[in-house]
Each structure stands twice: as structure tokens, then as C-alpha cells.
Enzyme design. Structure first.
Site, mmCIF file in Angstrom:
data_model
loop_
_atom_site.group_PDB
_atom_site.id
_atom_site.type_symbol
_atom_site.label_atom_id
_atom_site.label_comp_id
_atom_site.label_asym_id
_atom_site.label_seq_id
_atom_site.Cartn_x
_atom_site.Cartn_y
_atom_site.Cartn_z
ATOM 1 N N VAL A 298 34.849 39.178 41.215
ATOM 2 C CA VAL A 298 36.257 39.061 40.927
ATOM 3 C C VAL A 298 36.250 39.038 39.379
ATOM 4 O O VAL A 298 37.010 39.571 38.839
ATOM 5 C CB VAL A 298 36.879 37.716 41.499
ATOM 6 C CG1 VAL A 298 38.111 37.433 41.073
ATOM 7 C CG2 VAL A 298 36.991 37.933 42.900
ATOM 8 N N SER B 289 33.281 43.962 49.570
ATOM 9 C CA SER B 289 33.761 43.357 48.511
ATOM 10 C C SER B 289 34.276 41.841 48.341
ATOM 11 O O SER B 289 34.070 41.133 47.405
ATOM 12 C CB SER B 289 34.220 44.087 47.464
ATOM 13 O OG SER B 289 35.671 44.322 47.986
ATOM 14 N N GLY C 30 30.605 37.583 37.993
ATOM 15 C CA GLY C 30 30.792 37.974 39.535
ATOM 16 C C GLY C 30 31.782 39.229 39.886
ATOM 17 O O GLY C 30 32.159 39.781 38.941
ATOM 18 N N GLN D 123 38.119 43.307 57.032
ATOM 19 C CA GLN D 123 38.036 42.927 55.682
ATOM 20 C C GLN D 123 36.613 43.564 55.006
ATOM 21 O O GLN D 123 35.718 43.564 55.711
ATOM 22 C CB GLN D 123 37.954 41.201 55.566
ATOM 23 C CG GLN D 123 38.977 40.573 56.050
ATOM 24 C CD GLN D 123 39.013 39.162 55.912
ATOM 25 O OE1 GLN D 123 39.969 38.284 56.381
ATOM 26 N NE2 GLN D 123 38.585 38.777 54.664
ATOM 27 N N HIS E 126 41.542 45.026 52.618
ATOM 28 C CA HIS E 126 41.483 44.373 53.902
ATOM 29 C C HIS E 126 42.610 44.857 54.667
ATOM 30 O O HIS E 126 43.747 45.048 54.054
ATOM 31 C CB HIS E 126 41.972 42.972 53.339
ATOM 32 C CG HIS E 126 40.686 42.192 52.780
ATOM 33 N ND1 HIS E 126 39.454 42.763 52.554
ATOM 34 C CD2 HIS E 126 40.651 40.852 52.503
ATOM 35 C CE1 HIS E 126 38.725 41.771 52.048
ATOM 36 N NE2 HIS E 126 39.460 40.805 51.951
ATOM 37 N N CYS F 214 42.531 36.524 49.816
ATOM 38 C CA CYS F 214 42.789 37.909 49.836
ATOM 39 C C CYS F 214 43.840 38.275 51.075
ATOM 40 O O CYS F 214 44.723 39.150 50.914
ATOM 41 C CB CYS F 214 41.661 38.624 49.454
ATOM 42 S SG CYS F 214 40.054 38.004 50.056
ATOM 43 N N SER G 96 23.341 32.494 33.040
ATOM 44 C CA SER G 96 23.712 33.323 31.917
ATOM 45 C C SER G 96 24.158 33.181 30.617
ATOM 46 O O SER G 96 24.072 33.789 29.869
ATOM 47 C CB SER G 96 25.053 34.020 32.819
ATOM 48 O OG SER G 96 24.908 34.168 34.186
ATOM 49 N N LYS H 219 41.889 29.097 56.239
ATOM 50 C CA LYS H 219 42.660 29.465 55.130
ATOM 51 C C LYS H 219 43.721 30.376 55.482
ATOM 52 O O LYS H 219 44.839 30.033 54.713
ATOM 53 C CB LYS H 219 41.579 30.061 54.256
ATOM 54 C CG LYS H 219 40.646 29.385 53.269
ATOM 55 C CD LYS H 219 40.038 29.914 52.073
ATOM 56 C CE LYS H 219 38.600 30.277 52.866
ATOM 57 N NZ LYS H 219 37.737 30.946 51.711
HETATM 58 N N1 LIG Z 1 35.799 38.831 46.419
HETATM 59 C C1 LIG Z 1 37.142 38.838 46.849
HETATM 60 O O1 LIG Z 1 37.609 39.641 47.206
HETATM 61 C C2 LIG Z 1 37.801 37.414 46.492
HETATM 62 C C3 LIG Z 1 39.137 37.402 46.643
HETATM 63 C C4 LIG Z 1 39.837 36.276 46.605
HETATM 64 C C5 LIG Z 1 39.172 35.056 46.087
HETATM 65 N N2 LIG Z 1 37.888 35.178 45.953
HETATM 66 C C6 LIG Z 1 37.284 34.018 45.214
HETATM 67 O O2 LIG Z 1 36.952 34.076 44.071
HETATM 68 C C7 LIG Z 1 35.855 33.309 43.560
HETATM 69 C C8 LIG Z 1 34.795 34.148 43.078
HETATM 70 O O3 LIG Z 1 34.501 35.185 43.919
HETATM 71 P P1 LIG Z 1 33.265 36.410 43.777
HETATM 72 O O4 LIG Z 1 33.528 37.180 44.951
HETATM 73 O O5 LIG Z 1 33.399 37.084 42.471
HETATM 74 O O6 LIG Z 1 31.937 35.630 43.696
HETATM 75 P P2 LIG Z 1 30.594 35.970 43.008
HETATM 76 O O7 LIG Z 1 30.597 37.505 42.803
HETATM 77 O O8 LIG Z 1 29.657 35.461 43.863
HETATM 78 O O9 LIG Z 1 30.665 35.616 41.384
HETATM 79 C C9 LIG Z 1 30.727 33.976 41.223
HETATM 80 C C10 LIG Z 1 30.651 33.695 39.677
HETATM 81 O O10 LIG Z 1 30.660 32.349 39.574
HETATM 82 C C11 LIG Z 1 29.757 31.894 38.603
HETATM 83 N N3 LIG Z 1 29.103 30.479 38.979
HETATM 84 C C12 LIG Z 1 28.153 30.271 40.054
HETATM 85 N N4 LIG Z 1 27.697 28.824 40.027
HETATM 86 C C13 LIG Z 1 28.202 28.492 38.735
HETATM 87 C C14 LIG Z 1 27.886 27.400 37.944
HETATM 88 N N5 LIG Z 1 27.225 26.235 38.858
HETATM 89 N N6 LIG Z 1 28.475 27.163 36.907
HETATM 90 C C15 LIG Z 1 29.484 27.971 36.295
HETATM 91 N N7 LIG Z 1 29.604 29.241 37.013
HETATM 92 C C16 LIG Z 1 29.007 29.590 38.189
HETATM 93 C C17 LIG Z 1 28.653 32.986 38.606
HETATM 94 O O11 LIG Z 1 27.900 33.229 37.387
HETATM 95 P P3 LIG Z 1 26.491 33.735 37.329
HETATM 96 O O12 LIG Z 1 26.400 35.291 37.351
HETATM 97 O O13 LIG Z 1 25.933 33.116 36.020
HETATM 98 O O14 LIG Z 1 25.670 32.972 38.635
HETATM 99 C C18 LIG Z 1 29.607 34.117 38.936
HETATM 100 O O15 LIG Z 1 30.046 34.738 37.736
HETATM 101 C C19 LIG Z 1 35.507 32.720 44.722
HETATM 102 O O16 LIG Z 1 36.011 31.304 44.866
HETATM 103 C C20 LIG Z 1 35.992 33.380 46.010
HETATM 104 O O17 LIG Z 1 36.278 32.606 47.070
HETATM 105 C C21 LIG Z 1 37.119 36.029 45.969
#
Ligand SMILES: NC(=O)c1ccc[n+]([C@@H]2O[C@H](COP(=O)([O-])OP(=O)(O)OC[C@H]3O[C@@H](n4cnc5c(N)ncnc54)[C@H](OP(=O)(O)O)[C@@H]3O)[C@@H](O)[C@H]2O)c1
Length: 360
Positions: A23, A187, A21, A184, A250, A157, A48, A213
Site C-alpha cells: 500500500v 495483493s 510495503g 479477493q 476484489h 478493501c 529500512s 471486519k
Molecule cells: N493490501 C491491501 O489491499 C490493503 C487494503 C486495505 C488496507 N490495507 C492495510 O494497509 C496496511 C499495509 O498493508 P500492506 O499490504 O501494504 O502491508 P505490507 O506490504 O506488509 O507493508 C507493511 C509496511 O509496514 C512497515 N512496518 C512493519 N513493521 C513496522 C514497524 N515495527 N515500524 C514501522 N514500520 C513497520 C513495513 O516497513 P519495512 O519494509 O521497513 O518492514 C512496510 O512498509 C495494513 O494495515 C493493511 O491491513 C491493505
């Protein structure tokens, strides 16, 4: 290269859960050549698992990872399969709760980006320079839950960016009331995230679950640790959160009321001289300055300031008097670096430096 801490002579093996993903990719980038950690395993969903990382990951920006990483097989997010004792979690919140707890029960250190455990009283919610001492909650967590592992979280974030800017002001002048309004980046919604036709040329004044949050995490981050407990900061917070057509970064406009009112000059001097907790100095991902204050009348801007300190520095500007509360200002920080993967890596570095990983 930064010397290993505490007489260690080799890197700690680490894994990334949710490595495919937005992050997760940032973790891979930050860990590829890390001086203390060796990225040995990449885990994601069953969709995956078993496939090569480079084939299942739509690399979002910059140079794709080296061949050794791209050709590695993705494995399942199962503690029986992942052998590294330290795991960075970039999992979707829908699955993070169950998976992260299973890893902690299996004796692993879990450094989580998900919301699931952040507000649990025995789980540290940490920005090292602000409240690294809250890591002491790990002992209490282990006693309460009867496991040898640990879950350590970093904050939402926007809460992270705001807390870095506000920590020195709260320490010196005690915040009484806080009003903030965010702009925000897309990304922050992961990939594919917000549909392009919804966000190009637009502002969306709603991000699901973001306001509560931000409001509650801010108070835990700026709270004080003592005797197995974090007492939350006692001030009132009102947050508006908005999604804007910016790629990364952000931006947060804040109005702040204090118990002891500083002049804008006193507030600027307080932020400029703030070093953060001394225990963080020398950590590989710690920027020289966690917080900078710009005098430019039209900064900070995502385009110009988001990569300050390698994405780990929060930039504040436009510090001035406020006719309703006491002061107002604008803060900006990188959401996937300081607000996610970089913050988690810094948490792990602090744990390594203070001996928590000595048996890992
Ligand atoms: N983006 C930001 O700026 C940010 C900032 C702070 C915190 N966060 C938090 O960080 C986390 C990830 O965010 P993201 O933006 O990177 O999300 P994302 O792009 O949607 O990535 C999600 C990841 O979770 C995996 N996943 C989904 N379902 C799964 C399952 N059933 N079992 C195992 N792995 C699974 C996906 O794998 P596949 O590719 O195999 O589906 C992917 O690697 C979230 O909790 C989000 O709230 C994000």
C-alpha cells in the site's frame, strides 16, 4: 492541474508511514505528481530507516519511482523525526495503533489504512462520496482525546467496494438483509503475502479476521452522522471471504433484501444516476463516476474492469432478481487504489477542500 482549494498557493507537505510495503508503494505512486500534496518524507521500520528508499523497496509493479524519490533516505516512524503535518499510514496493524496515536498526539493528521481505530466511535471511517460528512467526528475526537491532531480511517478493501455499490441503494430503498461472498486478490495480503504454491490454481476460503471486519465496517460506512455520533445502519450482514489467484481487484457477489423492494431496472437506474456527495466533485482523485453499471452479461471482471476510473471506480454488473432475498449483483473494485491508498488520498483532498488543513 487542479487549482488549489481555498486560496492556497503551495502544496501541503505529506509523509507516508510504511512507504516500503504494497500500500505504501501505491501511496508513493499516487502522490509523486499530486497537484495539492508534496511527498516530502518516506518512513518505515527500523530495518529500512537510514537506507535509500530505492534500495530497501522491492518495487512491485510499473515504473519505479523517480530518482529524487528512490534516492531519498527512509526515516523512522517517529513523530519527532517526521516533520510533515499530514501523514498517510500504510503500516502493518501490529504497529499502527501505537504509532498512529503518537502522530495524532503530536498534532498531525493521520490518514490510516489499518484496522486499529476504524470502529472507535470518535474516529471517522470514510469513503468521501458515501459518507464524507462523517469527517465531522474529528472535532469530537479532539475534545475526547485532548489533542490537536486527528486520525481518519478508510475501510477494509472489500467493505469499501461493497459500500460504494450499496450506498445509493440503501439511501433509496433501505437494506434489510445483505449476504455477500468475496473473491479477493492476492495483493490484498501485502508483500510477500500468500505463498505462491498455496494460491496458484487454488481458492482459499479463509482470510483471517476479514469477515467480521467487513460485516461491522459496512454498517458504520452506511450509518448516519448526527450530534457527534454515527448511528450504524441497522441491517443484518453475512459475509464469506475467499482469497483467489487474481493479482488486483476484489470481486463481490451480493444478495440483498430491502425494506422497499426495487425492480432490477430501478436499482440500475438508482446506481447509474448516483453522483456521491456533492462536496467531492472536483477533488483531484475523484473519478468522474464513482460507480458504473455494466450491461455485459459476463462483467465485471478484474482483468477488464479493475482500472476503471484510474482504479477509483467500482463496477457493478449482473443486477437481477433473487429468489431468496430481493436482488443480486456483482461488484468489483481495486483493492490497493480505491480500497486503500487512493481512498486515503481522496479523504485528504476532501479535508483540504473543506479547510481542515488550513493551519497545517
Ligand atoms: N493490501 C491491501 O489491499 C490493503 C487494503 C486495505 C488496507 N490495507 C492495510 O494497509 C496496511 C499495509 O498493508 P500492506 O499490504 O501494504 O502491508 P505490507 O506490504 O506488509 O507493508 C507493511 C509496511 O509496514 C512497515 N512496518 C512493519 N513493521 C513496522 C514497524 N515495527 N515500524 C514501522 N514500520 C513497520 C513495513 O516497513 P519495512 O519494509 O521497513 O518492514 C512496510 O512498509 C495494513 O494495515 C493493511 O491491513 C491493505
Amino acid at each position: 492541474m487542479t487549482a488549489f482549494p481555498r486560496g492556497r498557493s503551495r502544496k501541503w507537505p505529506v509523509a507516508v508511514l510504511g512507504a516500503t510495503g504494497a500500500v505504501g508503494q501505491m501511496f508513493v505512486r499516487l502522490l509523486e505528481n499530486h497537484p495539492w500534496f508534496e511527498l516530502t518524507e518516506l518512513a518505515a521500520s527500523e530495518r529500512s530507516a537510514g537506507k535509500k528508499y530505492g534500495e530497501v523497496t522491492r518495487w512491485l509493479e510499473g515504473e519505479p519511482p523517480a530518482r529524487a524519490v528512490a534516492s531519498r533516505r527512509v526515516i523512522a516512524c517517529d513523530p519527532g523525526v517526521v516533520s510533515a503535518p499530514i501523514v498517510f499510514s500504510a503500516l502493518d496493524a501490529a504497529v499502527a495503533g501505537e504509532v498512529e496515536m503518537a502522530f495524532a498526539r503530536a498534532g498531525k493528521f493521520v490518514l490510516s489504512n489499518a484496522k486499529n481505530f476504524r470502529m472507535e466511535p470518535d474516529v471517522p471511517l470514510v469513503i468521501p462520496e458515501v459518507n464524507g460528512d462523517h469527517l465531522a467526528l474529528i472535532e469530537c475526537q479532539r475534545r475526547n482525546r485532548g489533542f490537536d491532531g486527528a486520525i481518519i480511517t478508510n475501510a477494509n478493501c472489500s467493505a469499501t467496494v461493497a459500500a460504494v455499490a450499496l450506498a445509493p441503494l440503501h439511501q433509496r430503498f433501505q437494506i434489510r438483509q445483505l449476504f455477500l461472498s468475496t473473491m479477493q486478490a492476492v495483493s490484498g495480503a501485502g508483500y510477500p503475502g500468500v505463498p505462491s504454491l498455496d494460491i496458484i490454481g487454488n481458492v482459499i476460503p479463509y482470510i483471517a479476521e476479514e469477515e467480521p471486519k467487513l460485516e461491522r465496517e459496512m454498517l458504520k460506512l452506511l450509518g448516519t452522522y448526527s450530534d457527534d455520533e454515527v448511528s450504524h445502519a441497522p441491517f443484518k450482514v453475512s459475509a464469506h471471504t475467499n482469497r483467489v489467484p487474481v493479482e488486483h481487484g476484489h470481486t463481490i457477489c451480493m444478495s440483498i433484501g430491502f425494506e422497499t423492494t426495487p425492480t432490477p431496472e430501478e436499482a440500475i437506474e438508482t446506481m447509474r444516476t448516483w453522483e456521491g456527495l456533492a462536496s467531492t466533485s472536483g477533488l483531484p482523485s475523484r473519478p468522474l463516476r464513482p460507480l458504473v453499471v455494466t450491461d455485459a452479461p459476463d462483467r465485471p471482471q478484474p482483468k477488464r474492469d479493475v482500472n476503471a476510473g484510474g482504479g477509483m471506480t467500482v463496477t457493478v454488473g449482473r443486477v437481477r432478481r433473487d429468489a431468496v432475498l430481493d436482488l443480486r449483483m456483482v461488484a468489483l473494485g481495486h483493492n490497493t487504489v480505491r480500497g486503500a491508498a487512493g481512498g486515503s488520498v481522496l479523504n485528504a483532498e476532501l479535508l483540504a477542500a473543506t479547510g481542515a488543513f488550513d493551519t497545517a
